[in-house]
Design an enzyme around this catalytic site. Structure first.
Site, PDB file in Angstrom:
ATOM      1  N   HIS A 188      -8.230  -0.817   1.142  1.00 21.19           N
ATOM      2  CA  HIS A 188      -9.298  -1.124   2.107  1.00 21.19           C
ATOM      3  C   HIS A 188     -10.588  -0.536   1.563  1.00 21.19           C
ATOM      4  O   HIS A 188     -10.673   0.650   1.272  1.00 21.19           O
ATOM      5  CB  HIS A 188      -8.986  -0.528   3.484  1.00 21.19           C
ATOM      6  CG  HIS A 188     -10.061  -0.822   4.500  1.00 21.19           C
ATOM      7  ND1 HIS A 188     -10.041  -1.946   5.302  1.00 21.19           N
ATOM      8  CD2 HIS A 188     -11.200  -0.153   4.823  1.00 21.19           C
ATOM      9  CE1 HIS A 188     -11.109  -1.956   6.072  1.00 21.19           C
ATOM     10  NE2 HIS A 188     -11.836  -0.878   5.804  1.00 21.19           N
ATOM     11  N   CYS A 189     -11.623  -1.361   1.418  1.00 21.99           N
ATOM     12  CA  CYS A 189     -12.898  -0.937   0.825  1.00 21.99           C
ATOM     13  C   CYS A 189     -13.930  -0.735   1.932  1.00 21.99           C
ATOM     14  O   CYS A 189     -14.268  -1.679   2.649  1.00 21.99           O
ATOM     15  CB  CYS A 189     -13.384  -1.993  -0.177  1.00 21.99           C
ATOM     16  SG  CYS A 189     -14.939  -1.544  -0.982  1.00 21.99           S
ATOM     17  N   ILE A 190     -14.437   0.486   2.058  1.00 21.31           N
ATOM     18  CA  ILE A 190     -15.418   0.770   3.110  1.00 21.31           C
ATOM     19  C   ILE A 190     -16.760   0.117   2.807  1.00 21.31           C
ATOM     20  O   ILE A 190     -17.535  -0.157   3.728  1.00 21.31           O
ATOM     21  CB  ILE A 190     -15.611   2.292   3.304  1.00 21.31           C
ATOM     22  CG1 ILE A 190     -16.178   2.937   2.031  1.00 21.31           C
ATOM     23  CG2 ILE A 190     -14.319   2.949   3.722  1.00 21.31           C
ATOM     24  CD1 ILE A 190     -16.603   4.373   2.233  1.00 21.31           C
TER      25      ILE A 190
END
Length: 364
Positions: A188-190
């Site tokens: 998951h990429c912020i």
């Protein structure tokens, strides 16, 4: 002013280092993995002692909010950092020096702006392209597609996702931040506020590559500009007098760089910022290329390390137990563990070219 610039440079460097630590597997045998383990084991207690319980709790809540909730802080931070950095480079580099030095013409202003537009485009595509959401309607399709990856260790057949109430395809994961099951889940990429999976992985790679190219372009063009300024002002032909001894010294690269840094402080500062971006993003990009070569995802690498650590500990305990007393149950369990160990360490190297071909052939 120079102190402020140095502080910003220090903050960017520290932030880049901390971000790489967050992205590093805590079980990794690399130096970054060792540093992360040390920070995560000793850091909280040291921070609590230095700042007190109340501030420590607030920092912990902020950390959990940033990294474990679906918020827009990452996207906002990206726009602020990226656009401000490009704006400063434009003011103190593109508009001021490009075309006014022997080595960098105005054509590079156009090229740099075009690359900047590509960076924004691939950021947008990464943010808006579905990572490959698994639903009840397409569940069977994804199960069949990744059927060969069921190894009964990391991925077991007919295992259900308790949240989505579907059969979990191999290589998938339920993201608790986005609350969806993602096909070929990587992480998951912020920065893009969503998961990176099967469908948008290609845009994520292009997002990284264009930013790396723009950062490198800025560094090279900036250095050429500085070199052109030095030649234009004939700084290499000057002599310098030592204020203490009175001795006369010929110009050196370090002395010339010091003079230019004093005259073009903002421009030199932004070149260093570009260099920090280039080093950080290149390391992250090479990591992903290596994962593609090995036919692994970030999630699988972390799971594999966790499994291996658990298996090694249990195998060691069983082997020590067998030295004292042998029984059928422990022998059977040890055989199962060794079989799982061999399955985990079975090499699936597919090659970089083949891996990239598969990644970029995925439909949106």
């Amino acid at each position: 002013m120079e102190g402020i610039l140095l502080f910003i440079l220090f903050a960017l460097t520290t932030g880049s280092f901390m971000y790489m630590l967050v992205c590093t597997d805590s079980n990794s045998r690399t130096p970054m993995g060792m540093i992360r383990r040390k920070i995560y084991t000793s850091g909280p207690s040291i921070t609590k002692k230095l700042l007190g319980d109340k501030i420590f709790v607030k920092l912990q809540q902020f950390y959990n909010y940033v990294f474990y909730t679906n918020n827009r802080l990452g996207q906002i931070a990206y726009f602020v950092i990226f656009w401000v950095a490009f704006g400063l480079y434009g003011k103190f580099g593109l508009l001021k020096h490009f075309g006014n030095t022997p080595y960098v013409s105005h054509i590079h202003s156009v090229c740099g702006s075009l690359i900047f537009m590509f960076c924004n485009y691939f950021f947008y595509r990464t943010c808006t392209t579905s990572p490959g959401i698994i639903t009840k309607e397409n569940n069977d399709e994804y199960v069949k597609q990744f059927e060969q990856y069921y190894d009964e260790v990391q991925y077991k057949q007919n295992t259900s996702c308790s949240t989505c109430n579907i059969i979990k395809p191999a290589r998938s994961k339920h993201c608790r931040i986005c609350n969806i099951c993602v096909s070929r889940f990587d992480h998951h990429c912020i920065w893009v506020r969503q998961c990176i999976g099967q469908k948008n992985y290609k845009y994520f790679l292009l997002f990284l590559f264009t930013h790396i190219f723009l950062s490198l372009y800025g560094v090279v063009a900036g250095i050429l500009c500085l070199f052109g300024i030095a030649q234009k002002q004939q700084l290499f032909k000057l002599t310098y007098k030592n204020a203490v001894t009175g001795e006369i010294h010929p110009a050196t690269f370090f002395r010339v760089f010091t003079v230019i840094s004093n005259r073009e402080t903002f421009f030199v500062f932004i070149i260093f910022v570009c260099l920090i971006f280039f080093v950080t993003l290149t390391a992250f990009f090479l990591y992903h290329l290596n994962m593609i070569r090995k036919d692994l995802t970030t999630n699988e690498r972390i799971r594999k390390n966790d499994f291996e650590k658990s298996f090694l500990n249990e195998m060691y305990e069983l082997q020590e137990q067998q030295k004292r007393k042998k029984d059928d149950d422990s022998i059977k369990r040890l055989a199962q563990l060794k079989q799982c160990w061999n399955s985990l360490n079975k090499k699936r190297v597919q090659g970089l070219y083949e891996g990239l071909r598969i990644v970029f052939s995925q439909p949106n």
